[in-house]
Write a protein that holds these residues in place. Structure first.
Motif, mmCIF file in Angstrom:
data_model
loop_
_atom_site.group_PDB
_atom_site.id
_atom_site.type_symbol
_atom_site.label_atom_id
_atom_site.label_comp_id
_atom_site.label_asym_id
_atom_site.label_seq_id
_atom_site.Cartn_x
_atom_site.Cartn_y
_atom_site.Cartn_z
ATOM 1 N N ALA A 359 -13.936 17.866 -0.742
ATOM 2 C CA ALA A 359 -14.764 18.594 -1.734
ATOM 3 C C ALA A 359 -15.248 19.826 -1.313
ATOM 4 C CB ALA A 359 -15.868 17.581 -2.403
ATOM 5 N N THR A 366 -13.015 16.629 -6.012
ATOM 6 C CA THR A 366 -14.283 15.980 -6.420
ATOM 7 C C THR A 366 -14.283 14.593 -5.599
ATOM 8 O OG1 THR A 366 -13.067 14.921 -8.327
ATOM 9 C CG2 THR A 366 -14.422 16.927 -8.657
ATOM 10 N N GLU A 367 -13.308 14.239 -4.808
ATOM 11 C CA GLU A 367 -13.441 12.998 -4.167
ATOM 12 C C GLU A 367 -13.818 13.066 -2.649
ATOM 13 O OE1 GLU A 367 -10.323 9.780 -5.753
ATOM 14 O OE2 GLU A 367 -9.099 11.809 -5.027
ATOM 15 N N PRO A 368 -14.932 12.063 -2.372
ATOM 16 C CA PRO A 368 -15.197 12.481 -1.096
ATOM 17 C C PRO A 368 -14.293 12.051 0.128
ATOM 18 C CG PRO A 368 -16.227 10.737 -1.945
ATOM 19 C CD PRO A 368 -15.478 11.189 -2.908
ATOM 20 N N ALA A 400 -20.195 14.705 -3.986
ATOM 21 C CA ALA A 400 -19.238 13.946 -4.057
ATOM 22 C C ALA A 400 -19.380 12.606 -3.491
ATOM 23 C CB ALA A 400 -18.008 14.425 -3.224
ATOM 24 N N LYS A 404 -19.867 9.138 -6.003
ATOM 25 C CA LYS A 404 -18.605 8.240 -5.817
ATOM 26 C C LYS A 404 -18.784 6.996 -4.786
ATOM 27 C CE LYS A 404 -15.674 11.107 -8.062
ATOM 28 N NZ LYS A 404 -15.058 10.937 -9.407
#
Length: 693
Positions: A359, A366-368, A400, A404
């Motif tokens: 991210a 957008t994902e960690p 992120a 998440k």
């Protein structure tokens, strides 16, 4: 003389250049659609950094993941197969093994993702019989021609030929190849007797099929790379790292790409082993942590191990080619953290790669990831990654992880980030144990040698997890795999099936062994001759691959000097017993030993990369390397003001007490509280607990 090592990873392409002006290191982003673009750009860039022309480069040694990626992504060539009538389904049946014996939910790779679809496996009338290879049924040449015409209609031009007992007599396979090329001159053809001239029809057929599956695309990449380098003004020799730790030519690797399925990881193991030697440490566990995966190898007493043939699987398919013994798992800086459908907290094996990447890259991800966790905890400085060339956005990392992971699990962002690192470190620790403890090796007697861009950030945590002695950080951790490419030799291997009970062997058996050894010797000498290696620089080794009578797989044993005789054949037998004792912890000294395969290994030594020593400490103190101080969170949850040091300004003998972070262009080393980082004579670093010498 200028030499370049180029290692292509999933995220970055790493380069090292050695010339009269010194040793230079560089990184460029990997161009995933066509790796050759990034390689050529990197070569031009590092030549510019060193102040030399591309035409001054004499040798480029390349570690590539092209063939590996084809097997992972299942996008190899549509392949046709000619095989003995009655044995069309060998590739489907395999050995009746279930990947997970007690699971009802599993896939069988050789059936779910076949290298050759059943409709493209065509049976041919022919038969060769054991044990001498006599022809029972002659090859039906018209059936071969009809099959090739059918392949042409289907648009298939990659063809594998695998006939029963071709390892005893390859006449039918060779004739089939001649017919194929008459009917289809541009076909990519692989004979099982060319790539795996050994017993076991399933493994032999699978190896040949894999060669055809990855062959056309791999050959195109290698030749395209060579062409692009010529266009860039590089007229040097191009060598490719093989899975066995040796290097070979473009022509050889294009014809037999199964030799380079583990090309990339092999360079890292060779580089890690050499770093252990420079640090005066013989027992090391190398952990190469890049953006996508972690490659782990145990090196006892400085000896790089070759994997047992029973374990040489690639994407679930057996491949009978020598490979360095290593374990690969999906754990890297780009490994994605997520909550699964059952609510469990997971990290990897899926990776964000370089596009879009973590991210914090600001490329739409957008994902960690693990890298985002390092940013949030202050272990990576967003303005210093790759010397500031790669600008990262810490707010995107925090967002992120919060959206998440932290918010769904009801925890703080800091705890979520710590959790990401704890999970990924535990995954790697389990893989290390599988390559050490599970094989009777005590990791307490070993040093962890972490490298790759992300390696030194995880080194101490991994050492604690497996109770390793200490951590040895290489001179250029992010470039170690590329360094390994310039620390290995040219190497070629050929095999010949020679099935003999050694204890009961008679004069004819020994004559067979010596004749096969002479033939193999001629083959590897011919390859070294073609590569322009003078005879006095060629080193030829003949290895006997043996087993106890009826045992499943073989181990390598030492051959006596000169011809095998009744007087010295015990050398092979004793060597096998000793190797079995070493590998399994027991041996049966009174049991019959069978020779199954002879293997010839031809080597030619090349000049090794010479890493210069750094200046000894001059008493000026480590503040000369101090950059600034920032808050950093460690595994125990404490957030401490932590100094950053420019690692390149530390001298041999300098000691940095934790907490501290050592910064350099290609990597970052974490020194937790209670640890000391000591710079060694070549600029590598030993990290150990304070108070322990």
């Amino acid at each position: 003389m200028a030499r370049i090592g180029v290692d292509v990873g999933g995220t970055n392409t790493d380069l090292v250049l050695e010339c009269a002006k010194g040793v230079f290191y560089h990184k460029v982003p990997t161009t995933l659609k066509n790796q050759s673009i990034g390689v050529v750009d990197g070569v031009k860039s590092i030549c510019s950094i060193a102040g030399i022309r591309t035409s001054d480069v004499d040798v480029i040694v390349h570690g590539t993941t092209t063939a590996t990626n084809i097997t992972i992504e299942h996008n190899g060539s549509e392949t046709g197969m000619l095989t003995t009538r009655g044995f069309r389904d060998i590739l489907h049946i395999g050995r009746h093994k279930r990947p997970y014996n007690f699971s009802l939910h599993f896939t069988v790779p050789w059936q779910d993702q076949p290298l050759v679809k059943r409709r493209n496996r065509i049976a041919i009338s022919e038969r060769i019989l054991p044990p001498k290879g006599e022809v029972e049924t002659a090859l039906d040449e018209e059936e071969v021609r009809e099959a090739i015409r059918l392949f042409k209609k289907r648009g298939i031009n990659s063809i594998v030929v695998g006939f029963m007992f071709a390892f005893l007599n390859d006449a039918h396979e060779r004739r089939a190849k001649e017919i194929i090329l008459e009917e289809m001159p541009d076909a990519y053809v692989t004979l099982s007797s060319e790539v795996a001239n050994v017993m076991r029809e399933y493994e032999r057929f699978s190896t040949a099929a894999m060669n055809c599956y990855v062959g056309p695309k791999t050959a195109f990449y290698l030749r395209d790379l060579e062409s692009k380098l010529r266009e860039a003004g590089v007229s040097s020799k191009l060598r490719i790292m093989q899975s066995n730790g040796g290097v070979s030519t473009i022509e050889s690797c294009a014809a037999r790409p199964i030799r380079i399925l583990m090309s990339g990881p092999a360079g890292g193991v060779i580089g890690g082993a050499s770093e252990g030697v420079m640090a005066g440490v013989k027992n090391v566990i190398t952990v190469d942590i890049g953006g996508t995966s972690a490659d782990i190898s145990t090196i006892p007493d400085g000896r790089v191990k070759i994997m047992n043939p029973r374990d040489t699987y690639v994407s679930g398919h057996p491949v009978l080619t020598p490979m360095i013994d290593l374990v690969t798992i999906g754990a890297g800086g780009g490994s994605v953290a997520y909550i699964d459908e059952a609510g469990a907290f997971n990290v990897g094996p899926r990776s964000a790669g370089s596009e879009p990447g973590p991210a914090c890259y600001g490329r739409g991800g957008t994902e960690p990831t693990v890298t985002d966790a390092q940013i949030v905890l202050g272990r990576l400085d967003p303005d210093l990654v790759l010397g500031g060339d790669l600008k990262l956005d810490p707010e995107l990392s925090r967002k992120a992880i919060e959206e998440k992971i932290a918010r769904p699990l009801g925890m703080s962002v800091k705890d979520a980030a710590l959790g990401i690192l704890k999970i990924i470190n535990n995954n790697m620790a389990l893989a290390i144990r599988s390559n050490s403890v599970a094989r009777g090796i005590d990791p307490r007697q070993f040093s962890i040698l972490p490298f790759g861009g992300a390696g030194p950030l995880h080194g101490v945590a991994l050492a604690e997890a497996i109770s390793a002695r200490d951590v040895i950080v290489p001179v250029a951790p992010g470039i170690t795999a590329a360094v390994g490419l310039l620390k290995t030799d040219l190497q070629y291997e050929h095999t010949e099936a020679v099935i003999v009970e050694l204890n009961a062997s008679d004069d004819d058996d020994l004559a067979h062994i010596n004749s096969a050894a002479a033939t193999l010797r001629e083959r590897v000498i011919a390859e070294l001759d073609d590569d322009g290696i003078a005879r006095d620089q060629q080193m030829i080794e003949i290895v006997a691959e043996c087993r106890y009578h009826g045992q499943g797989f073989e181990l390598r044993a030492t051959m006596p000097d000169g011809p095998v005789t009744h007087a010295n054949k015990a050398t092979i037998v004793t060597s096998f017993h000793d190797q079995h004792q070493l590998d399994y912890g027991y041996s049966y000294r009174d049991q019959e030993v069978e020779l199954i395969t002879l293997r010839a290994i031809g080597r030619a030594a090349v000049e090794r990369l010479n890493i210069p020593k750094v200046s000894p400490t001059d008493g000026s103190g480590i503040n000369r390397a101090l950059m600034f101080v920032r808050a950093t969170t460690f595994d125990d949850g404490r957030t401490l003001e932590t100094p950053r040091y420019d690692r390149t300004k530390l001298y041999a003998g300098d000691k940095v007490n934790g907490p501290a972070i050592l910064v350099q262009h290609d990597s970052t080393t974490l020194v937790p509280p209670g640890y000391v980082a000591e710079t060694l004579e070549y600029g590598n670093t030993r990290v150990h607990r304070a108070g322990i010498a």
